[in-house]
Scaffold this motif. Sequence first.
Motif, PDB file in Angstrom:
ATOM      1  N   ALA A 151     -18.914  19.332 -19.971  1.00  7.77           N
ATOM      2  CA  ALA A 151     -18.816  20.232 -20.520  1.00  7.77           C
ATOM      3  C   ALA A 151     -18.412  21.614 -19.494  1.00  7.77           C
ATOM      4  CB  ALA A 151     -20.173  20.751 -21.230  1.00  7.77           C
ATOM      5  N   GLU A 152     -17.959  22.758 -19.985  1.00 12.16           N
ATOM      6  CA  GLU A 152     -17.610  23.839 -19.141  1.00 12.16           C
ATOM      7  C   GLU A 152     -18.935  24.453 -18.644  1.00 12.16           C
ATOM      8  OE1 GLU A 152     -17.036  27.392 -21.819  1.00 12.16           O
ATOM      9  OE2 GLU A 152     -17.070  26.050 -23.409  1.00 12.16           O
ATOM     10  N   THR A 153     -18.875  25.411 -17.709  1.00 12.17           N
ATOM     11  CA  THR A 153     -19.815  26.013 -17.140  1.00 12.17           C
ATOM     12  C   THR A 153     -20.122  27.252 -18.172  1.00 12.17           C
ATOM     13  OG1 THR A 153     -19.566  25.261 -14.806  1.00 12.17           O
ATOM     14  CG2 THR A 153     -20.777  27.256 -15.116  1.00 12.17           C
ATOM     15  N   TYR A 154     -21.272  27.423 -18.537  1.00 11.83           N
ATOM     16  CA  TYR A 154     -21.710  28.394 -19.481  1.00 11.83           C
ATOM     17  C   TYR A 154     -22.216  29.674 -18.747  1.00 11.83           C
ATOM     18  CZ  TYR A 154     -20.917  25.295 -23.343  1.00 11.83           C
ATOM     19  OH  TYR A 154     -20.288  24.294 -24.248  1.00 11.83           O
ATOM     20  N   VAL A 155     -21.777  30.920 -18.774  1.00 17.39           N
ATOM     21  CA  VAL A 155     -22.693  31.850 -18.121  1.00 17.39           C
ATOM     22  C   VAL A 155     -22.683  33.074 -19.216  1.00 17.39           C
ATOM     23  CG1 VAL A 155     -22.213  33.769 -16.288  1.00 17.39           C
ATOM     24  CG2 VAL A 155     -21.132  31.644 -15.987  1.00 17.39           C
ATOM     25  N   SER A 156     -23.953  33.702 -19.085  1.00 16.84           N
ATOM     26  CA  SER A 156     -24.397  34.780 -20.111  1.00 16.84           C
ATOM     27  C   SER A 156     -25.198  35.663 -19.399  1.00 16.84           C
ATOM     28  CB  SER A 156     -24.943  34.062 -21.412  1.00 16.84           C
ATOM     29  OG  SER A 156     -24.080  33.187 -22.197  1.00 16.84           O
ATOM     30  N   GLU A 157     -25.133  36.933 -19.696  1.00 19.58           N
ATOM     31  CA  GLU A 157     -26.095  37.983 -19.273  1.00 19.58           C
ATOM     32  C   GLU A 157     -27.194  38.328 -20.206  1.00 19.58           C
ATOM     33  OE1 GLU A 157     -23.466  41.296 -18.419  1.00 19.58           O
ATOM     34  OE2 GLU A 157     -22.688  40.492 -16.888  1.00 19.58           O
ATOM     35  N   HIS A 158     -28.316  38.270 -19.813  1.00 24.65           N
ATOM     36  CA  HIS A 158     -29.498  38.444 -20.915  1.00 24.65           C
ATOM     37  C   HIS A 158     -30.355  39.477 -20.248  1.00 24.65           C
ATOM     38  CE1 HIS A 158     -28.043  35.514 -23.546  1.00 24.65           C
ATOM     39  NE2 HIS A 158     -28.185  34.614 -22.727  1.00 24.65           N
ATOM     40  N   PRO A 159     -31.119  40.358 -21.080  1.00 26.92           N
ATOM     41  CA  PRO A 159     -32.238  41.222 -20.559  1.00 26.92           C
ATOM     42  C   PRO A 159     -32.987  40.409 -19.753  1.00 26.92           C
ATOM     43  CG  PRO A 159     -32.109  41.401 -22.937  1.00 26.92           C
ATOM     44  CD  PRO A 159     -31.100  40.362 -22.551  1.00 26.92           C
ATOM     45  N   VAL A 160     -33.830  40.948 -18.700  1.00 23.85           N
ATOM     46  CA  VAL A 160     -35.039  40.425 -18.141  1.00 23.85           C
ATOM     47  C   VAL A 160     -36.233  40.404 -18.751  1.00 23.85           C
ATOM     48  CG1 VAL A 160     -36.030  40.608 -15.791  1.00 23.85           C
ATOM     49  CG2 VAL A 160     -33.681  40.575 -15.641  1.00 23.85           C
ATOM     50  N   VAL A 161     -36.256  41.445 -19.425  1.00 30.33           N
ATOM     51  CA  VAL A 161     -37.481  41.384 -20.459  1.00 30.33           C
ATOM     52  C   VAL A 161     -37.033  41.311 -21.829  1.00 30.33           C
ATOM     53  CG1 VAL A 161     -39.704  42.871 -21.142  1.00 30.33           C
ATOM     54  CG2 VAL A 161     -38.738  42.976 -18.565  1.00 30.33           C
ATOM     55  N   ARG A 162     -37.545  40.530 -22.676  1.00 29.58           N
ATOM     56  CA  ARG A 162     -37.103  40.077 -23.874  1.00 29.58           C
ATOM     57  C   ARG A 162     -37.902  40.337 -24.868  1.00 29.58           C
ATOM     58  NH1 ARG A 162     -34.517  34.226 -26.028  1.00 29.58           N
ATOM     59  NH2 ARG A 162     -34.086  35.242 -28.064  1.00 29.58           N
ATOM     60  N   THR A 163     -37.518  40.884 -26.147  1.00 29.71           N
ATOM     61  CA  THR A 163     -38.393  41.111 -27.176  1.00 29.71           C
ATOM     62  C   THR A 163     -38.275  40.086 -28.122  1.00 29.71           C
ATOM     63  OG1 THR A 163     -37.981  43.552 -26.749  1.00 29.71           O
ATOM     64  CG2 THR A 163     -39.249  42.896 -28.902  1.00 29.71           C
ATOM     65  N   HIS A 164     -39.481  39.593 -28.340  1.00 33.92           N
ATOM     66  CA  HIS A 164     -39.572  38.166 -29.413  1.00 33.92           C
ATOM     67  C   HIS A 164     -38.898  39.025 -30.927  1.00 33.92           C
ATOM     68  CE1 HIS A 164     -40.919  35.030 -32.103  1.00 33.92           C
ATOM     69  NE2 HIS A 164     -40.891  34.163 -30.688  1.00 33.92           N
ATOM     70  N   PRO A 165     -37.895  38.382 -31.431  1.00 35.11           N
ATOM     71  CA  PRO A 165     -37.796  38.889 -32.720  1.00 35.11           C
ATOM     72  C   PRO A 165     -38.540  38.788 -33.598  1.00 35.11           C
ATOM     73  CG  PRO A 165     -36.627  36.657 -32.303  1.00 35.11           C
ATOM     74  CD  PRO A 165     -37.165  37.163 -31.139  1.00 35.11           C
ATOM     75  N   GLU A 166     -39.349  37.957 -33.832  1.00 41.73           N
ATOM     76  CA  GLU A 166     -40.445  37.722 -34.996  1.00 41.73           C
ATOM     77  C   GLU A 166     -41.775  38.576 -34.493  1.00 41.73           C
ATOM     78  OE1 GLU A 166     -40.173  33.689 -37.297  1.00 41.73           O
ATOM     79  OE2 GLU A 166     -39.011  33.419 -35.133  1.00 41.73           O
ATOM     80  N   THR A 167     -42.126  38.308 -33.489  1.00 44.15           N
ATOM     81  CA  THR A 167     -43.730  39.277 -33.079  1.00 44.15           C
ATOM     82  C   THR A 167     -43.490  40.531 -32.474  1.00 44.15           C
ATOM     83  OG1 THR A 167     -43.732  38.163 -30.738  1.00 44.15           O
ATOM     84  CG2 THR A 167     -44.547  36.793 -32.630  1.00 44.15           C
ATOM     85  N   GLY A 168     -42.374  40.717 -31.850  1.00 46.66           N
ATOM     86  CA  GLY A 168     -42.201  42.117 -31.140  1.00 46.66           C
ATOM     87  C   GLY A 168     -42.924  41.795 -29.760  1.00 46.66           C
ATOM     88  N   GLN A 169     -43.568  40.767 -29.180  1.00 45.87           N
ATOM     89  CA  GLN A 169     -43.871  40.805 -28.141  1.00 45.87           C
ATOM     90  C   GLN A 169     -42.792  40.798 -26.968  1.00 45.87           C
ATOM     91  OE1 GLN A 169     -46.047  36.872 -28.432  1.00 45.87           O
ATOM     92  NE2 GLN A 169     -47.888  38.152 -28.054  1.00 45.87           N
ATOM     93  N   ARG A 170     -43.209  41.224 -26.039  1.00 49.03           N
ATOM     94  CA  ARG A 170     -42.348  41.478 -24.796  1.00 49.03           C
ATOM     95  C   ARG A 170     -42.517  40.275 -23.704  1.00 49.03           C
ATOM     96  NH1 ARG A 170     -40.633  46.815 -22.505  1.00 49.03           N
ATOM     97  NH2 ARG A 170     -38.424  46.024 -22.420  1.00 49.03           N
ATOM     98  N   GLY A 171     -41.441  39.660 -23.137  1.00 57.31           N
ATOM     99  CA  GLY A 171     -41.941  38.438 -22.146  1.00 57.31           C
ATOM    100  C   GLY A 171     -40.682  38.297 -21.194  1.00 57.31           C
TER     101      GLY A 171
END
Length: 278
Positions: free
Chosen positions: A178-198
């Motif tokens: 498969a190809e190499t996948y590369v994506s940028e994401h926040p280092v602190v993420r908010t859970h879409p259902e609980t609102g908790q940050r991790g």
Amino acid sequence: MEVQPLSGTIGARIAGIDLSQEMSNSQAADIHAAFLAHKVLVFDGPVLTPQQQLRAALLFGEPDIYPFIKGMEGFPEIIEILKTETDKSNFGGGWHSDTTYMEKPALGTMLHALEVPPAGGNTLFANMVAAYDALSDGMKSALEGLKAVNDSNALYSGGRAAAMAKMDGMAKANVVEAETYVSEHPVVRTHPETGQRGLYVNRSHSKRFVGMTMEESKPLIQYLSAHSVCPEFTCSVSWKPGTVTVWDNRVTQHCALNDYHGHRRLMRRITLKGDKPQ
Ligand code: OGA
Ligand code: MN
């Protein structure tokens, strides 16, 4: 249904539920609530047919195709995770969360044990909300707005192709080019259902911070990765044939212990579609 926590911060064993059966709406709602509360759920029960496992996976999300391993004949969303008696390397043996290099990484993953070693072969899980909460206010504000570049070529652990080639049992038949996948994401993420940050960086897939070099990024990636898996944030899941474990990949990391050389371990995995981390 009875919920038995596995540690003070993460994971629960669920008694009184047989995933080979169809669930009522109220059972499905209780299971989903426990999933959000505990982040990792473990069910002991009979070995499931692929159809039964797919039906059980729908309690948590929508099955997806995993790009690097070919699915089972007739069941493209189910992949086999195998370590043979002669393999020395295992799959998932470093701390990580699944597919963080995709634009929409997995919501969660369901792993089902078919064959297990006589002892060992546990999977460890860590709670990324607990890890984030335990950081100092200074570190939390330094991480605010920061994004990481996540890369499927697993650079800090020597590269995906090299790692997979060492897993004889899986490499022979099932690895997909498969190809190499590369994506940028926040280092602190908010859970879409609980609102908790991790925390949402891991040593297996996070390569550097956006706007920084690898050299500049590496010390903080290493620090956050090590902090993330402090023993207090973890639980250990033991397996029997028939055990099903589902994890919320948005707020956890996991690591497959490689402590059973000379024995076979065979699991069937379903990856669940996720959304873009915010
Ligand atoms: C996985 C994985 C862990 C294990 O399937 O994503 O990391 O214990 N497996 O096999
Ligand atoms: Mn994994």
